[in-house]
Design an enzyme around this catalytic site. Structure first.
Site, PDB file in Angstrom:
ATOM      1  N   ARG A  10       0.802  -1.282  -0.314  1.00 18.10           N
ATOM      2  CA  ARG A  10      -0.013   0.173  -0.207  1.00 18.10           C
ATOM      3  C   ARG A  10       0.778   1.143  -0.402  1.00 18.10           C
ATOM      4  O   ARG A  10       1.586   1.110   0.672  1.00 18.10           O
ATOM      5  CB  ARG A  10      -0.889   0.053   1.429  1.00 18.10           C
ATOM      6  N   ARG A  45       0.227  -4.749  13.607  1.00 11.82           N
ATOM      7  CA  ARG A  45      -0.007  -4.598  15.053  1.00 11.82           C
ATOM      8  C   ARG A  45      -0.519  -6.025  15.861  1.00 11.82           C
ATOM      9  O   ARG A  45      -0.128  -5.958  16.587  1.00 11.82           O
ATOM     10  CB  ARG A  45      -1.456  -4.349  15.222  1.00 11.82           C
ATOM     11  N   ARG A  58       2.524   1.678  10.425  1.00  9.50           N
ATOM     12  CA  ARG A  58       1.280   1.621   9.340  1.00  9.50           C
ATOM     13  C   ARG A  58       2.625   1.300   7.784  1.00  9.50           C
ATOM     14  O   ARG A  58       4.414   2.110   8.171  1.00  9.50           O
ATOM     15  CB  ARG A  58       1.130   3.208   9.029  1.00  9.50           C
ATOM     16  N   GLU A 104      -6.251  -1.011  14.808  1.00 12.17           N
ATOM     17  CA  GLU A 104      -6.680  -2.223  13.910  1.00 12.17           C
ATOM     18  C   GLU A 104      -5.948  -4.063  13.176  1.00 12.17           C
ATOM     19  O   GLU A 104      -4.942  -3.009  12.603  1.00 12.17           O
ATOM     20  CB  GLU A 104      -7.696  -1.050  13.178  1.00 12.17           C
ATOM     21  N   SER A 157     -10.268  -6.772   9.559  1.00  8.65           N
ATOM     22  CA  SER A 157     -11.782  -6.255   9.537  1.00  8.65           C
ATOM     23  C   SER A 157     -11.983  -6.787   8.127  1.00  8.65           C
ATOM     24  O   SER A 157     -11.942  -7.547   7.280  1.00  8.65           O
ATOM     25  CB  SER A 157     -10.963  -4.762   7.687  1.00  8.65           C
TER      26      SER A 157
END
Length: 420
Positions: A262, A390, A277, A349, A352
RNA sequence: GGAGAGUUGCCGGAGUGGUUGAACGGGACGGUCUCGAAAACCGUUGUACCUUUACGGGUACCCAGGGUUCGAAUCCCUGACUCUCCGCCA
């Protein structure tokens, strides 16, 4: 295919509301007007074509009977010209329709909280307790550095920031986490593994809804017009693109481990410390293909599949239902799992889990024949199970000792050839 | 990277520019027959869009996109993919 234009035509207000609630910028009025133009052109085109087809047969008969057909021929020359003109217009309008339709987001389910941004997300439940440490916990980057698990400087040197290098025990730990999660889903949750391409074409990216909206967020290989996948969802969901399955095949449950890429354009300087991140990270992804009536239950099941991993690590987490403004373009309902990071003292997070309804199935053209033989679009779902960075943060920070050393979670022992 | 062959319906496989949405065979489904089954026989068997209260009617689709023609599965061009051979390479 795309999103169902008939549905949009019949429920314009519902769509208008959905676009607003999702903070999307889709031009519904232009779409509806274009749709009307398109249908009018199509009707004229069909009518002329019908004339051409029938007169062409008359011409054929006359020619066979050696009769004069020059009247018909000159009449058809005119018709052919009109058809050609309409054809050109129609092609243009159809192309316009398609690009407009691609910008229409999926409609959130009615039980999704309505809100602008993540501050309106709804915490559904907390599970477990935050780990109790009788010393001031360090954060994961300190721990990783002290134990030689990560080398972010060298990662930045050879690629750029956001491309981590796991070193020594850190690499083994990362690999063990991935293997543990994969095998857990295979053996305890009944998924079938796929190992998939990491670079995919434009059609594939459009099928799951990343394109056209998120083009700037992805790494693009212009030479071959290929994109590095931001999630395994893309190749795994498109595994069945342009296919017709049988209801007997469903539900299909696939799991895949892949690195994810990403660009994170526009999020510079935000939560960037350590592994929070990244431009490249590892993730185990679950994807399901189900009959429409089963997708709501399947979403809850997948959520549980992801939770099982966190519970196996004994980590505290919470389940969040995303509000409309935080839902992704393609999703109609999403749960996030947020794990407790003892060092940073915050929730991160790690998963998802989303139900896309028939949205992706329409775009990717995945259909199935139901028990009555009728052709339908199936429903797709996916969920991280889980993303590692994470998770690694939470593990390092929860399993740390006062002297800065760390314990290896018991469930990982078999995957690291350690005896505990 | 070079050379050649190919791409037609669920599958196999025809197809001369004009009644071909597509022969023929297989499969699947329904029916007749049978105590039941097999065999045999009869029938059905694509998708999308438009139109119609309905029955029905129309259009498009033979890998994709262009072109020639009154008319294209059929002729021409471009591209994608598959297979075979050569080269290179993990």
């Amino acid at each position: 295919m795309m999103i169902d234009i008939k549905f949009i035509r019949n429920n314009p207000e519902l769509l208008r509301q959905a676009i607003k609630n999702k903070n999307e910028k889709a031009d519904l009025d232009t779409l509806l007007n274009t749709d009307e133009t398109r249908r009018r052109l199509q009707f004229d085109f069909d009518t002329l074509k019908a004339e051409q087809n029938s007169v062409s047969q008359v011409i054929a008969q006359k020619k066979r009977a050696k009769e004069d057909a020059s009247a018909e021929l000159s009449q058809m020359a005119r018709v052919a010209e009109q058809i050609k003109g309409l054809q050109t217009e129609l092609t243009a309008v159809n192309a316009q329709m398609e690009s407009l339709l691609l910008t229409i987001p999926n409609v959130p389910q009615s039980n999704v909280p309505i809100g602008r941004d993540e501050s309106c997300n709804e915490v559904i439940r907390h599970v477990g307790e935050p780990v109790k440490l009788d010393f001031e916990p360090k954060d994961h980057l300190e721990i990783a550095t002290q134990n030689g698990l990560l080398d972010l400087m060298r990662g930045a040197k050879i690629s750029g920031s956001g491309f981590p290098i796991y070193t020594g025990l850190g690499a083994r730990l990362e690999r063990a986490i991935i293997n543990f999660m994969l095998e857990y889903h295979l053996q305890k949750h009944g998924y079938t593994e796929l190992m998939v391409p990491l670079a995919v074409n434009r059609k594939t990216m459009t099928g799951t809804g990343q394109l056209p909206k998120l083009e700037d967020d992805m790494y693009h290989i212009s030479e071959d017009d290929l994109f590095l996948i931001p999630t395994a969802e893309v190749p795994v969901t498109n595994f069945y693109a342009d296919e017709v399955l049988s209801y007997k095949d469903l539900p299909l449950k696939h799991v895949a481990y892949t690195p994810c890429f990403r660009r994170e354009a526009g999020s510079y300087g935000k939560d960037t410390r350590g592994l929070q991140r990244l431009h490249q990270f590892n993730k185990v992804e679950m994807v399901r293909f189900v009959e429409p009536q089963d997708s709501e239950a399947a979403l809850e099941e997948m959520l549980q599949d992801a939770e099982d991993i966190l519970q196996a690590f004994g980590l505290h987490y919470r389940v969040v239902s995303l509000c409309t403004g935080d839902l992704s373009f393609a999703s109609q309902k999403t749960y996030d799992l947020e794990v407790w990071a003892a060092g940073g003292k915050k929730y991160l997070e790690v998963s998802s889990v989303s139900n896309f309804g028939e949205f992706q199935a329409r775009r990717a053209n995945i259909r199935y024949k139901d028990a009555t033989g009728k052709l339908n679009h199936l429903h797709t779902l996916n969920g991280s199970g889980l993303a590692t960075p994470r998770l690694m943060i939470a593990i390092l920070e929860s399993y740390q000792n006062a002297d800065g050393s760390i314990n290896i979670p018991e469930v990982l022992a078999p995957w690291m050839n350690l005896k505990i």
